[in-house]
Scaffold this motif. Structure first.
Motif, mmCIF file in Angstrom:
data_model
loop_
_atom_site.group_PDB
_atom_site.id
_atom_site.type_symbol
_atom_site.label_atom_id
_atom_site.label_comp_id
_atom_site.label_asym_id
_atom_site.label_seq_id
_atom_site.Cartn_x
_atom_site.Cartn_y
_atom_site.Cartn_z
ATOM 1 N N LYS A 112 0.865 -1.188 0.000
ATOM 2 C CA LYS A 112 0.000 0.000 0.000
ATOM 3 C C LYS A 112 0.897 1.233 0.000
ATOM 4 O O LYS A 112 1.043 1.912 1.014
ATOM 5 N N ASP A 113 1.520 1.524 -1.149
ATOM 6 C CA ASP A 113 2.511 2.603 -1.176
ATOM 7 C C ASP A 113 1.877 3.987 -1.192
ATOM 8 O O ASP A 113 2.549 4.998 -0.988
ATOM 9 N N ARG A 127 2.627 9.168 0.520
ATOM 10 C CA ARG A 127 3.384 8.220 -0.303
ATOM 11 C C ARG A 127 4.603 7.725 0.466
ATOM 12 O O ARG A 127 4.976 8.270 1.487
ATOM 13 N N GLY A 128 5.196 6.663 -0.052
ATOM 14 C CA GLY A 128 6.407 6.137 0.571
ATOM 15 C C GLY A 128 6.146 5.235 1.756
ATOM 16 O O GLY A 128 6.998 5.081 2.631
ATOM 17 N N ASP A 129 4.968 4.612 1.786
ATOM 18 C CA ASP A 129 4.641 3.710 2.889
ATOM 19 C C ASP A 129 5.027 2.285 2.516
ATOM 20 O O ASP A 129 4.871 1.865 1.367
ATOM 21 N N TRP A 130 5.515 1.540 3.506
ATOM 22 C CA TRP A 130 5.981 0.175 3.285
ATOM 23 C C TRP A 130 5.137 -0.827 4.059
ATOM 24 O O TRP A 130 5.639 -1.826 4.563
ATOM 25 N N PRO A 161 5.342 -8.613 -4.765
ATOM 26 C CA PRO A 161 5.742 -9.259 -6.025
ATOM 27 C C PRO A 161 7.109 -8.796 -6.525
ATOM 28 O O PRO A 161 7.782 -9.514 -7.260
ATOM 29 N N GLN A 162 7.520 -7.575 -6.121
ATOM 30 C CA GLN A 162 8.825 -7.041 -6.521
ATOM 31 C C GLN A 162 9.948 -7.445 -5.565
ATOM 32 O O GLN A 162 11.087 -7.012 -5.731
ATOM 33 N N GLY A 163 9.621 -8.260 -4.543
ATOM 34 C CA GLY A 163 10.636 -8.710 -3.604
ATOM 35 C C GLY A 163 10.887 -7.757 -2.453
ATOM 36 O O GLY A 163 11.881 -7.900 -1.737
ATOM 37 N N GLU A 164 9.985 -6.805 -2.230
ATOM 38 C CA GLU A 164 10.150 -5.833 -1.150
ATOM 39 C C GLU A 164 9.602 -6.394 0.163
ATOM 40 O O GLU A 164 8.567 -7.056 0.186
ATOM 41 N N ALA A 165 10.297 -6.103 1.271
ATOM 42 C CA ALA A 165 9.785 -6.453 2.595
ATOM 43 C C ALA A 165 8.642 -5.505 2.945
ATOM 44 O O ALA A 165 8.718 -4.300 2.690
ATOM 45 N N LEU A 166 7.578 -6.052 3.552
ATOM 46 C CA LEU A 166 6.404 -5.258 3.893
ATOM 47 C C LEU A 166 6.018 -5.500 5.354
ATOM 48 O O LEU A 166 6.016 -6.638 5.819
ATOM 49 N N ASN A 167 5.678 -4.435 6.038
ATOM 50 C CA ASN A 167 5.102 -4.513 7.378
ATOM 51 C C ASN A 167 3.621 -4.870 7.213
ATOM 52 O O ASN A 167 2.875 -4.137 6.573
ATOM 53 N N VAL A 168 3.200 -5.997 7.767
ATOM 54 C CA VAL A 168 1.797 -6.391 7.656
ATOM 55 C C VAL A 168 1.198 -6.568 9.045
ATOM 56 O O VAL A 168 1.909 -6.836 10.021
ATOM 57 N N ASP A 169 -0.112 -6.414 9.124
ATOM 58 C CA ASP A 169 -0.813 -6.586 10.389
ATOM 59 C C ASP A 169 -0.786 -8.057 10.800
ATOM 60 O O ASP A 169 -1.157 -8.942 10.023
ATOM 61 N N GLY A 170 -0.358 -8.316 12.048
ATOM 62 C CA GLY A 170 -0.222 -9.693 12.509
ATOM 63 C C GLY A 170 -1.529 -10.448 12.579
ATOM 64 O O GLY A 170 -1.571 -11.666 12.330
ATOM 65 N N ASP A 171 -2.622 -9.769 12.925
ATOM 66 C CA ASP A 171 -3.920 -10.445 13.000
ATOM 67 C C ASP A 171 -4.380 -10.888 11.610
ATOM 68 O O ASP A 171 -4.877 -12.005 11.430
ATOM 69 N N ARG A 172 -4.217 -10.008 10.634
ATOM 70 C CA ARG A 172 -4.617 -10.369 9.271
ATOM 71 C C ARG A 172 -3.720 -11.477 8.726
ATOM 72 O O ARG A 172 -4.181 -12.365 8.003
ATOM 73 N N LEU A 173 -2.438 -11.430 9.078
ATOM 74 C CA LEU A 173 -1.533 -12.493 8.665
ATOM 75 C C LEU A 173 -1.984 -13.830 9.260
ATOM 76 O O LEU A 173 -2.042 -14.850 8.565
#
Length: 267
Positions: A112-113, A127-130, A161-173
């Motif tokens: 969600k950049d 912008r610029g969110d990881w 898909p581009q190989g970038e590390a992403l911070n994701v919500d643990g509950d959704r994960l």
């Protein structure tokens, strides 16, 4: 097969959770553990002089704004937490294996950049969110680890898909992992007894919620619990039979949750 999500907030009874997991593991109970990292990330960011920034979306959800520096701090904090879980479980005879979703592309997500947020009553575009949304878990890889006798311990990091590390919500994960594995139960341990009708009044605990009641309930709660209910709905929709949101501060927190203490959400 069940999935356990342990929140990243302060106050959880780490030793009691580890003891429960280890005892149940020796009894033949198999699970995947997903952990958070919000509190540790906040503390590390403050120590490094990079004050955490939280934003609210147009739909009312509050989340961390993850610029590149914050992402690197998040990766450091969650890696340390992951090692701590693995060390504690190994010390109790559980063959835990630490991972993030980045490793082997275990968890793929959408970045969600561009974020639309509300600040001072006005909508802004950032912008610029990881941060990202976890969308796919490699079932074959996770299944191989479980069948080989490991307890996977997963940090809330995904790969784009581009190989970038992403911070994701643990509950959704955790919800995506539970749905992928066709888990019978997703347990979410947090720092309250469950879903409270009148937060922070712990006497207002809601014991049972059906899927048909969930959306209305989610609209009435605030803060992090709203995200947990969103994740619970996703897990139920993916075929998980029940989600239990329970107190991770107490003694025997996992056993108590599996016995039905806390808020039980059923399809």
């Amino acid at each position: 097969m069940d999935v356990l999500k342990v929140g990243g907030s302060a106050g959880l009874n780490f030793e009691a959770i580890v003891a429960d997991v280890a005892d149940l593991w020796r009894e033949g109970y198999r699970m995947v553990l997903v952990h958070g990292g919000s509190d540790a990330t906040n503390r590390l960011a403050e120590r490094l002089g990079h004050t955490p920034r939280f934003v609210t979306s147009e739909s009312g959800y509050t989340s961390r704004f993850t610029d590149r520096t914050t992402l690197e701090i998040f990766l450091m904090a969650t890696a340390l937490i992951n090692r701590r879980w693995v060390e504690a479980l190994q010390g109790r005879g559980v063959n835990a294996l630490g991972l993030s979703g980045l490793d082997g592309r275990l968890v793929e997500g959408r970045r969600k950049d561009v974020l639309r947020v509300v600040e001072a009553g006005r909508v802004r575009v950032l912008r610029g969110d990881w941060t990202g949304v976890p969308e796919r878990v490699d079932r074959r890889l996770l299944g191989f680890l479980i069948e080989s006798g490991y307890l996977p311990v997963i940090a809330p990091v995904a790969v784009s898909p581009q190989g970038e590390a992403l911070n994701v919500d643990g509950d959704r994960l955790a919800a995506v992992v539970a749905g992928t594995l066709r888990a019978s139960t997703l347990v979410i341990l947090t720092n309250v007894p469950g879903v409270l009708r009148r937060y922070p009044d712990e006497a207002s605990l809601i014991g049972r919620v059906t899927r048909s009641e969930l959306d209305a309930l989610g609209a009435s709660v605030q803060g992090g619990m709203r995200k947990k209910l969103l994740a619970a709905g996703a897990a139920l929709d993916a075929g998980v039979r029940r989600v239990i949101i329970a107190d991770g501060r107490r003694s025997s927190p996992l056993r108590s949750a599996l016995a039905g203490e806390g808020t039980v959400l059923e399809a």
